[in-house]
Design an enzyme around this catalytic site. Structure first.
Site, PDB file in Angstrom:
ATOM      1  N   GLU A 199      -5.610  -1.150  -4.993  1.00  6.55           N
ATOM      2  CA  GLU A 199      -7.031  -0.810  -4.880  1.00  6.55           C
ATOM      3  C   GLU A 199      -7.663  -1.684  -3.788  1.00  6.55           C
ATOM      4  O   GLU A 199      -7.044  -2.630  -3.307  1.00  6.55           O
ATOM      5  CB  GLU A 199      -7.725  -1.060  -6.234  1.00  6.55           C
ATOM      6  CG  GLU A 199      -7.257  -0.154  -7.370  1.00  6.55           C
ATOM      7  CD  GLU A 199      -7.727   1.301  -7.245  1.00  6.55           C
ATOM      8  OE1 GLU A 199      -8.436   1.642  -6.267  1.00  6.55           O
ATOM      9  OE2 GLU A 199      -7.358   2.105  -8.117  1.00  6.55           O
TER      10      GLU A 199
ATOM     11  N   ASN B 215     -11.129   5.922  -2.251  1.00  7.62           N
ATOM     12  CA  ASN B 215     -11.584   4.576  -1.867  1.00  7.62           C
ATOM     13  C   ASN B 215     -10.573   3.864  -0.955  1.00  7.62           C
ATOM     14  O   ASN B 215     -10.648   2.661  -0.763  1.00  7.62           O
ATOM     15  CB  ASN B 215     -11.853   3.724  -3.115  1.00  7.62           C
ATOM     16  CG  ASN B 215     -10.605   3.504  -3.954  1.00  7.62           C
ATOM     17  OD1 ASN B 215      -9.523   3.982  -3.616  1.00  7.62           O
ATOM     18  ND2 ASN B 215     -10.751   2.785  -5.051  1.00  7.62           N
TER      19      ASN B 215
ATOM     20  N   HIS C   9      -7.281   3.565  -1.476  1.00 10.41           N
ATOM     21  CA  HIS C   9      -6.114   2.924  -2.108  1.00 10.41           C
ATOM     22  C   HIS C   9      -4.825   3.667  -1.772  1.00 10.41           C
ATOM     23  O   HIS C   9      -4.834   4.865  -1.507  1.00 10.41           O
ATOM     24  CB  HIS C   9      -6.299   2.745  -3.625  1.00 10.41           C
ATOM     25  CG  HIS C   9      -6.203   4.002  -4.447  1.00 10.41           C
ATOM     26  ND1 HIS C   9      -7.177   4.383  -5.338  1.00 10.41           N
ATOM     27  CD2 HIS C   9      -5.230   4.957  -4.552  1.00 10.41           C
ATOM     28  CE1 HIS C   9      -6.814   5.503  -5.933  1.00 10.41           C
ATOM     29  NE2 HIS C   9      -5.638   5.869  -5.477  1.00 10.41           N
TER      30      HIS C   9
ATOM     31  N   ASP D 195       4.765   3.668  -8.392  1.00 14.96           N
ATOM     32  CA  ASP D 195       4.042   2.973  -9.456  1.00 14.96           C
ATOM     33  C   ASP D 195       4.298   3.596 -10.830  1.00 14.96           C
ATOM     34  O   ASP D 195       4.836   4.697 -10.937  1.00 14.96           O
ATOM     35  CB  ASP D 195       2.535   2.924  -9.147  1.00 14.96           C
ATOM     36  CG  ASP D 195       1.992   4.235  -8.550  1.00 14.96           C
ATOM     37  OD1 ASP D 195       2.679   5.266  -8.660  1.00 14.96           O
ATOM     38  OD2 ASP D 195       0.897   4.208  -7.980  1.00 14.96           O
TER      39      ASP D 195
HETATM   40  C1  F6R Z   1       0.339   7.922  -7.124  1.00 19.09           C
HETATM   41  C2  F6R Z   1      -0.386   7.016  -6.266  1.00 19.09           C
HETATM   42  C3  F6R Z   1      -1.846   7.163  -5.952  1.00 19.09           C
HETATM   43  C4  F6R Z   1      -2.211   8.538  -5.410  1.00 19.09           C
HETATM   44  C5  F6R Z   1      -3.700   8.607  -5.051  1.00 19.09           C
HETATM   45  C6  F6R Z   1      -4.120  10.000  -4.649  1.00 19.09           C
HETATM   46  O1  F6R Z   1       1.688   7.521  -7.292  1.00 19.09           O
HETATM   47  O2  F6R Z   1       0.221   6.107  -5.832  1.00 19.09           O
HETATM   48  O3  F6R Z   1      -2.217   6.174  -5.035  1.00 19.09           O
HETATM   49  O4  F6R Z   1      -1.443   8.830  -4.287  1.00 19.09           O
HETATM   50  O5  F6R Z   1      -4.475   8.182  -6.128  1.00 19.09           O
HETATM   51  O6  F6R Z   1      -4.060  10.820  -5.769  1.00 19.09           O
HETATM   52  P1  F6R Z   1      -4.189  12.402  -5.635  1.00 19.09           P
HETATM   53  O7  F6R Z   1      -3.010  12.851  -4.857  1.00 19.09           O
HETATM   54  O8  F6R Z   1      -4.137  12.903  -7.053  1.00 19.09           O
HETATM   55  O9  F6R Z   1      -5.468  12.678  -4.931  1.00 19.09           O
END
Ligand code: F6R
Length: 249
Positions: free
Chosen positions: A143, A136, A138, A67
């Site tokens: 999301e 959550n 995602h 992303d």
């Molecule tokens: C980042 C991504 C997000 C993260 C997720 C967890 O490219 O796709 O979905 O993997 O938000 O974030 P952290 O690792 O910071 O807890």
């Protein structure tokens, strides 16, 4: 789906890096799917170490990130491009044109999303996709309630995500409103997946992902349907799992 529980963050980072290094030794042309966020930082550090100390070669690899924010230039220190440069790419021998990230500055975002899907197909598909998981449920910017068949597309960030991000930008106007993200379906097309999670704050999301019903309310739950997915977590992230499921050591 294979569940692997290790002692702590260091141990899961090392195990993920050895999966990547084994893959690259078998197939130097492997296509890697990469994530940003705090979870893969230990993995990236370990890959850098393997490159420097053991000559792990990235010269023929291609990467696709999950992303990127829309309207945040690549040079901005909050862009995911910048994150990947700082935390991995500039420390290894990957050619710049082998790095693929959605271009959030593209004039036509819809076209950019289609192009990204085409680039993945043209490269031969992702061999190994690294994923983190949000509290959550995602994955990437998918999301809760994202379609489980979704493809790369633009998503509006929730107010909560924007408020959480506000501290990294000069003012609220600069905080991105949109992101381009691989879809859940795009992620599921990867030939293998490693979903990593560390710490107690992820324990609830992991319990739902491993034990719960598959639902768009928690997009990560779809990983149960993948033919070659590993949920690689530390003991803290495993702390809410049904004890009888803790078999893979
Ligand atoms: C980042 C991504 C997000 C993260 C997720 C967890 O490219 O796709 O979905 O993997 O938000 O974030 P952290 O690792 O910071 O807890």
């Amino acid at each position: 789906m294979l569940l692997v529980i290790r002692e702590d963050y260091d141990a899961i980072s090392k195990l993920a890096s050895s999966r990547i290094s084994d893959l690259l030794k078998k197939n130097p042309y492997a296509i890697l799917g990469l994530a940003t966020g705090s979870t893969p930082l230990g993995l990236y550090k370990e890959l850098i170490r393997l490159h420097r100390e053991e000559g792990l070669d990235f010269s023929r690899v291609q990467t696709f990130n999950l992303d990127e924010y829309v309207n945040v230039p690549r040079e901005h220190d909050q862009s995911y491009y910048y994150f990947m440069q700082e935390n991995l790419f500039k420390h290894i021998n990957i050619p710049p044109d082998a790095i693929h990230m959605p271009n959030g500055m593209a004039a036509d975002i819809e076209e950019e999303c289609e192009l990204y899907e085409e680039q993945i197909i043209k490269a031969g598909g992702i061999d190994l996709q690294i994923l983190g998981i949000g509290c959550n449920g995602h994955i990437a910017f998918n999301e809760p309630y994202s379609s489980l068949g979704s493809r790369t597309r633009i998503k509006t960030l929730t107010e909560k995500t924007r408020n959480d991000n506000a501290r990294f930008f000069k003012n609220m106007d600069e905080v991105p409103k949109y992101a381009i993200t691989m879809g859940v379906g795009t992620i599921m097309d990867a030939k293998s997946i490693i979903l990593m999670a560390s710490g107690e704050k992820k324990a609830d999301a992991i319990r739902n992902t491993v034990e719960g019903p598959i639902t768009a309310r928690l997009p990560a739950t779809i990983v149960q349907m993948h033919r070659n997915a590993t949920i690689l977590i530390d003991k803290a992230a495993a702390s809410q799992l049904d004890q009888s499921l803790k078999i893979a050591e």
